[in-house]
Write an enzyme that holds these catalytic residues in place. Structure first.
Site, PDB file in Angstrom:
ATOM      1  N   ASN A  18       5.133  -2.484   9.669  1.00  5.48           N
ATOM      2  CA  ASN A  18       4.171  -3.514   9.227  1.00  5.48           C
ATOM      3  C   ASN A  18       4.414  -4.831   9.957  1.00  5.48           C
ATOM      4  OD1 ASN A  18       2.203  -2.688   7.013  1.00  5.48           O
ATOM      5  ND2 ASN A  18       4.115  -1.726   6.343  1.00  5.48           N
ATOM      6  N   MET A  92      13.283  -4.500   0.643  1.00  4.31           N
ATOM      7  CA  MET A  92      13.651  -3.697  -0.517  1.00  4.31           C
ATOM      8  C   MET A  92      14.663  -4.427  -1.399  1.00  4.31           C
ATOM      9  SD  MET A  92      11.643  -1.340  -0.367  1.00  4.31           S
ATOM     10  CE  MET A  92      10.780  -0.054   0.489  1.00  4.31           C
ATOM     11  N   ILE A  94      14.642  -7.120  -4.882  1.00  8.20           N
ATOM     12  CA  ILE A  94      13.815  -7.827  -5.869  1.00  8.20           C
ATOM     13  C   ILE A  94      14.169  -9.310  -5.829  1.00  8.20           C
ATOM     14  CG2 ILE A  94      13.369  -8.085  -8.349  1.00  8.20           C
ATOM     15  CD1 ILE A  94      13.646  -5.020  -8.521  1.00  8.20           C
ATOM     16  N   ASN A 109       3.088  -9.271  -0.528  1.00  5.01           N
ATOM     17  CA  ASN A 109       3.829  -8.023  -0.309  1.00  5.01           C
ATOM     18  C   ASN A 109       2.836  -6.912  -0.003  1.00  5.01           C
ATOM     19  OD1 ASN A 109       6.035  -6.130  -0.431  1.00  5.01           O
ATOM     20  ND2 ASN A 109       5.370  -5.569  -2.501  1.00  5.01           N
ATOM     21  N   HIS A 111       2.424  -2.767  -0.551  1.00  3.35           N
ATOM     22  CA  HIS A 111       3.009  -1.688  -1.369  1.00  3.35           C
ATOM     23  C   HIS A 111       2.203  -0.409  -1.122  1.00  3.35           C
ATOM     24  CE1 HIS A 111       5.148   0.124  -4.713  1.00  3.35           C
ATOM     25  NE2 HIS A 111       3.978   0.622  -5.104  1.00  3.35           N
TER      26      HIS A 111
HETATM   27  C1  GAR Z   1       5.908   0.458   3.772  1.00  2.85           C
HETATM   28  O1  GAR Z   1       5.304   1.681   3.446  1.00  2.85           O
HETATM   29  C2  GAR Z   1       5.729  -0.535   2.648  1.00  2.85           C
HETATM   30  O2  GAR Z   1       4.499  -0.423   1.999  1.00  2.85           O
HETATM   31  C3  GAR Z   1       6.845  -0.139   1.728  1.00  2.85           C
HETATM   32  O3  GAR Z   1       7.923   0.125   2.582  1.00  2.85           O
HETATM   33  C4  GAR Z   1       7.426   0.600   3.833  1.00  2.85           C
HETATM   34  C5  GAR Z   1       8.022  -0.242   4.924  1.00  2.85           C
HETATM   35  O4  GAR Z   1       7.687   0.286   6.175  1.00  2.85           O
HETATM   36  N1  GAR Z   1       7.155  -1.163   0.788  1.00  2.85           N
HETATM   37  C6  GAR Z   1       7.508  -0.928  -0.458  1.00  2.85           C
HETATM   38  O5  GAR Z   1       7.625   0.190  -0.923  1.00  2.85           O
HETATM   39  C7  GAR Z   1       7.758  -2.164  -1.289  1.00  2.85           C
HETATM   40  N2  GAR Z   1       7.708  -1.852  -2.679  1.00  2.85           N
HETATM   41  P1  GAR Z   1       7.852  -0.579   7.469  1.00  2.85           P
HETATM   42  O6  GAR Z   1       9.293  -1.097   7.456  1.00  2.85           O
HETATM   43  O7  GAR Z   1       7.622   0.392   8.595  1.00  2.85           O
HETATM   44  O8  GAR Z   1       6.850  -1.695   7.436  1.00  2.85           O
END
Ligand code: GAR
Length: 206
Positions: A18, A92, A94, A109, A111
């Protein structure tokens, strides 16, 4: 004199896809912003490498070197003091009340579910177990309730009979990479209006 760019900080813990989508949007001139800082709570997060490759200040702040969460977050607040928007992108950890108050209305954020369904962790597994036919992703403001803040954008992803958590994650991630930069753009352009929890665009029909 050119006006100052909108300053983003991106908080990460892992892969950083992201983050990459945000970097790419900026580099394609789709986002009038700069990433002033990438902050990770994990030392070997690949997101830090991505940031460095693009010449962005990328910092690991070690939670273990602070005696408590408040002190850790005080240091985060200090590092982020000139930031216009804090974007959590796979961060990750809180966040506590003081941190959230310090950036009130300025933390968002992404999600990987259609909130309010399936907050928390392992959400693709939860969606499959529950048997829902659609999941997706949500960009939302961060408040003290985990994954509970006002929703900015969502994208729905159909769940196929042959899906497992991995294949579903992959298709949701593709949508995350579209809606996260888009939500940031709406904020930068001051194109959101608020009515209770409901967040809508000021400029309708686009
Ligand atoms: C993503 O799928 C994001 O939505 C999730 O972690 C992943 C990070 O991927 N976030 C959560 O679950 C937060 N509650 P990335 O490091 O490749 O962006």
């Amino acid at each position: 004199m050119p006006s100052e760019k909108f300053k983003l900080a991106v908080l990460v813990s892992g892969r950083g896809s992201n983050l990459q989508a945000i970097i790419d949007s900026i580099e394609k001139n789709n986002l009038a912003a700069e990433i002033s800082l990438i902050l990770s709570n994990v030392p070997d997060a690949y997101a830090l490498e991505r940031g460095k490759k693009h010449g962005i200040e990328s910092v690991f702040l070690d939670p273990k070197s602070f005696s408590n969460r408040d002190d850790y977050e005080k240091q985060m607040i200090e590092l982020l003091r000139s930031i216009d928007l804090v974007c959590l992108a796979g961060f990750m950890r809180i966040l506590g009340k003081k941190f959230i108050e310090a950036f009130s209305g300025k933390i968002i954020n992404i999600h990987p579910s259609l909130l309010p369904a399936f907050p928390g962790l392992n959400v693709q597994e939860k969606a499959l177990e529950h048997g829902v036919k659609f999941s997706g992703c949500t960009v939302h403001f961060v408040n003290e309730e985990v994954d509970g803040g006002a929703i900015i954008l969502q994208a729905a992803v159909p769940i196929l009979d042959e899906d497992d958590a991995q294949s579903l994650s992959r298709r949701i991630l593709e949508q995350e990479h579209i809606i996260y930069p888009e939500a940031i753009r709406l904020i930068i352009e001051d194109n959101l209006e608020f009515s209770g929890r409901r967040v809508t665009r000021k400029t309708r029909g686009n």
